[in-house]
Design a protein around this motif. Structure first.
Motif, PDB file in Angstrom:
ATOM      1  N   MET A 164      21.877  19.480   8.373  1.00 39.83           N
ATOM      2  CA  MET A 164      21.008  18.308   8.323  1.00 39.83           C
ATOM      3  C   MET A 164      20.998  17.782   6.895  1.00 39.83           C
ATOM      4  N   VAL A 165      21.112  16.471   6.762  1.00 45.63           N
ATOM      5  CA  VAL A 165      21.130  15.823   5.456  1.00 45.63           C
ATOM      6  C   VAL A 165      19.889  14.951   5.350  1.00 45.63           C
ATOM      7  N   PHE A 166      19.158  15.122   4.260  1.00 46.10           N
ATOM      8  CA  PHE A 166      17.981  14.312   3.998  1.00 46.10           C
ATOM      9  C   PHE A 166      18.242  13.502   2.743  1.00 46.10           C
ATOM     10  N   LYS A 167      17.623  12.349   2.655  1.00 48.36           N
ATOM     11  CA  LYS A 167      17.738  11.563   1.439  1.00 48.36           C
ATOM     12  C   LYS A 167      16.358  11.064   1.048  1.00 48.36           C
ATOM     13  N   ARG A 168      16.207  10.863  -0.235  1.00 46.34           N
ATOM     14  CA  ARG A 168      14.942  10.365  -0.758  1.00 46.34           C
ATOM     15  C   ARG A 168      14.918   8.863  -0.570  1.00 46.34           C
ATOM     16  N   ASN A 169      13.851   8.368   0.037  1.00 48.43           N
ATOM     17  CA  ASN A 169      13.706   6.936   0.282  1.00 48.43           C
ATOM     18  C   ASN A 169      12.506   6.396  -0.467  1.00 48.43           C
ATOM     19  N   ASP A 170      12.587   5.135  -0.796  1.00 51.84           N
ATOM     20  CA  ASP A 170      11.451   4.443  -1.376  1.00 51.84           C
ATOM     21  C   ASP A 170      10.414   4.216  -0.287  1.00 51.84           C
ATOM     22  N   PRO A 171       9.160   4.010  -0.689  1.00 54.21           N
ATOM     23  CA  PRO A 171       8.140   3.720   0.321  1.00 54.21           C
ATOM     24  C   PRO A 171       8.417   2.374   0.982  1.00 54.21           C
ATOM     25  N   PRO A 172       7.789   2.116   2.113  1.00 57.65           N
ATOM     26  CA  PRO A 172       7.961   0.821   2.771  1.00 57.65           C
ATOM     27  C   PRO A 172       7.563  -0.319   1.836  1.00 57.65           C
ATOM     28  N   GLU A 173       8.175  -1.463   2.026  1.00 56.66           N
ATOM     29  CA  GLU A 173       7.943  -2.633   1.169  1.00 56.66           C
ATOM     30  C   GLU A 173       6.463  -3.006   1.096  1.00 56.66           C
ATOM     31  N   ALA A 174       5.762  -2.952   2.214  1.00 52.97           N
ATOM     32  CA  ALA A 174       4.342  -3.332   2.223  1.00 52.97           C
ATOM     33  C   ALA A 174       3.519  -2.419   1.318  1.00 52.97           C
ATOM     34  N   LEU A 175       3.779  -1.114   1.375  1.00 46.81           N
ATOM     35  CA  LEU A 175       3.055  -0.182   0.517  1.00 46.81           C
ATOM     36  C   LEU A 175       3.393  -0.443  -0.949  1.00 46.81           C
ATOM     37  N   SER A 176       4.648  -0.706  -1.251  1.00 47.57           N
ATOM     38  CA  SER A 176       5.049  -1.017  -2.631  1.00 47.57           C
ATOM     39  C   SER A 176       4.345  -2.271  -3.134  1.00 47.57           C
ATOM     40  N   ARG A 177       4.222  -3.276  -2.279  1.00 47.50           N
ATOM     41  CA  ARG A 177       3.543  -4.517  -2.684  1.00 47.50           C
ATOM     42  C   ARG A 177       2.064  -4.287  -2.954  1.00 47.50           C
ATOM     43  N   VAL A 178       1.419  -3.474  -2.107  1.00 48.93           N
ATOM     44  CA  VAL A 178       0.003  -3.156  -2.323  1.00 48.93           C
ATOM     45  C   VAL A 178      -0.172  -2.453  -3.663  1.00 48.93           C
ATOM     46  N   ILE A 179       0.675  -1.483  -3.939  1.00 47.62           N
ATOM     47  CA  ILE A 179       0.581  -0.735  -5.197  1.00 47.62           C
ATOM     48  C   ILE A 179       0.823  -1.664  -6.387  1.00 47.62           C
ATOM     49  N   ASP A 180       1.826  -2.524  -6.306  1.00 46.74           N
ATOM     50  CA  ASP A 180       2.091  -3.482  -7.398  1.00 46.74           C
ATOM     51  C   ASP A 180       0.895  -4.403  -7.614  1.00 46.74           C
ATOM     52  N   TYR A 181       0.313  -4.896  -6.543  1.00 48.66           N
ATOM     53  CA  TYR A 181      -0.836  -5.793  -6.641  1.00 48.66           C
ATOM     54  C   TYR A 181      -2.009  -5.085  -7.321  1.00 48.66           C
ATOM     55  N   ILE A 182      -2.271  -3.859  -6.885  1.00 51.25           N
ATOM     56  CA  ILE A 182      -3.376  -3.097  -7.477  1.00 51.25           C
ATOM     57  C   ILE A 182      -3.087  -2.792  -8.948  1.00 51.25           C
ATOM     58  N   ASN A 183      -1.867  -2.440  -9.279  1.00 50.12           N
ATOM     59  CA  ASN A 183      -1.498  -2.188 -10.682  1.00 50.12           C
ATOM     60  C   ASN A 183      -1.793  -3.404 -11.549  1.00 50.12           C
ATOM     61  N   ASN A 184      -1.498  -4.578 -11.044  1.00 54.69           N
ATOM     62  CA  ASN A 184      -1.721  -5.807 -11.809  1.00 54.69           C
ATOM     63  C   ASN A 184      -3.204  -6.140 -11.969  1.00 54.69           C
ATOM     64  N   MET A 185      -4.053  -5.548 -11.146  1.00 59.28           N
ATOM     65  CA  MET A 185      -5.489  -5.813 -11.235  1.00 59.28           C
ATOM     66  C   MET A 185      -6.219  -4.867 -12.187  1.00 59.28           C
ATOM     67  N   ILE A 186      -5.546  -3.838 -12.655  1.00 57.42           N
ATOM     68  CA  ILE A 186      -6.196  -2.870 -13.538  1.00 57.42           C
ATOM     69  C   ILE A 186      -6.514  -3.539 -14.873  1.00 57.42           C
ATOM     70  N   LYS A 187      -7.769  -3.485 -15.250  1.00 55.86           N
ATOM     71  CA  LYS A 187      -8.229  -4.102 -16.500  1.00 55.86           C
ATOM     72  C   LYS A 187      -9.047  -3.083 -17.276  1.00 55.86           C
ATOM     73  N   ILE A 188      -9.007  -3.193 -18.577  1.00 56.25           N
ATOM     74  CA  ILE A 188      -9.832  -2.345 -19.439  1.00 56.25           C
ATOM     75  C   ILE A 188     -11.210  -2.953 -19.518  1.00 56.25           C
ATOM     76  N   LYS A 189     -12.239  -2.147 -19.289  1.00 57.29           N
ATOM     77  CA  LYS A 189     -13.620  -2.604 -19.384  1.00 57.29           C
ATOM     78  C   LYS A 189     -14.173  -2.157 -20.741  1.00 57.29           C
ATOM     79  N   GLU A 190     -14.758  -3.081 -21.445  1.00 57.71           N
ATOM     80  CA  GLU A 190     -15.427  -2.759 -22.703  1.00 57.71           C
ATOM     81  C   GLU A 190     -16.861  -2.391 -22.386  1.00 57.71           C
ATOM     82  N   ASN A 191     -17.331  -1.241 -22.898  1.00 53.17           N
ATOM     83  CA  ASN A 191     -18.725  -0.827 -22.710  1.00 53.17           C
ATOM     84  C   ASN A 191     -19.654  -1.743 -23.475  1.00 53.17           C
ATOM     85  N   GLU A 192     -20.743  -2.092 -22.842  1.00 54.81           N
ATOM     86  CA  GLU A 192     -21.740  -2.927 -23.513  1.00 54.81           C
ATOM     87  C   GLU A 192     -22.686  -2.022 -24.288  1.00 54.81           C
ATOM     88  N   ASP A 193     -22.962  -2.361 -25.528  1.00 52.65           N
ATOM     89  CA  ASP A 193     -23.842  -1.536 -26.346  1.00 52.65           C
ATOM     90  C   ASP A 193     -25.264  -1.902 -26.181  1.00 52.65           C
TER      91      ASP A 193
END
Length: 167
Positions: A138-167
């Motif tokens: 049996m031969v197995f190969k490493r595959n990338d995740p489905p396109e939809a999951l990759s798009r969700v992850i990319d979208y979430i990555n782009n939303m990550i923002k640094i929050k400055e603490n208010e003093d």
């Protein structure tokens, strides 16, 4: 594997039974991969769709909310190929009548005959142990995740923002 086992002993099947069993194994591997990605979504998102996050303090004044889905590798090992070598004894060759609904109306009653035979899995001769062994590769190969999951992850990555603490 068969519903109708008349005139069958414990280790005798048709070649079609064996092929259907192999096909079932292949289909099961696809279902396992599908379930992996569904469980991934359930694992990293709350029921309301909000991502599970971890707060990371960058310094005294800044923090970042990192969705855990962005920190995980979502590729999978997928079944690619199977090679089987086995020895089978061909037994009980017979003619079989089969109905085919797809045959044209001009053909007689939608029936045709074909050859059918049973195969015995395992040793043909009691003293020949090699015949009872099957080589399975049996031969197995490493595959990338489905396109939809990759798009969700990319979208979430782009939303990550640094929050400055208010003093």
């Amino acid at each position: 594997m068969r519903k109708n086992n008349e005139n069958k002993n414990g280790n005798e099947f048709t070649l079609s039974d064996v092929i259907r069993g192999i096909q079932h194994c292949v289909n099961s591997s696809v279902e396992i991969a599908e379930q992996h990605y569904i469980k991934t979504m359930e694992k990293f998102f709350y029921n309301d769709g909000t991502p599970v996050t971890k707060t990371i303090n960058i310094n005294e004044n800044s923090q970042i909310e990192v969705p855990l889905i962005c920190l995980s590798n979502h590729g999978s090992l997928d079944f690619e190929e199977m090679r089987i070598k086995t020895k089978m004894s061909i037994d009980n060759i017979r003619e079989k009548s089969v109905e085919n609904e797809l045959m044209s109306a001009s053909e007689e009653h939608g029936e045709f005959t074909r050859g059918s035979f049973s195969v015995s899995l395992g040793s043909v001769h009691k003293d020949n142990n090699e015949a009872s062994l099957a080589e399975i590769e049996m031969v197995f190969k490493r595959n990338d995740p489905p396109e939809a999951l990759s798009r969700v992850i990319d979208y979430i990555n782009n939303m990550i923002k640094i929050k400055e603490n208010e003093d």
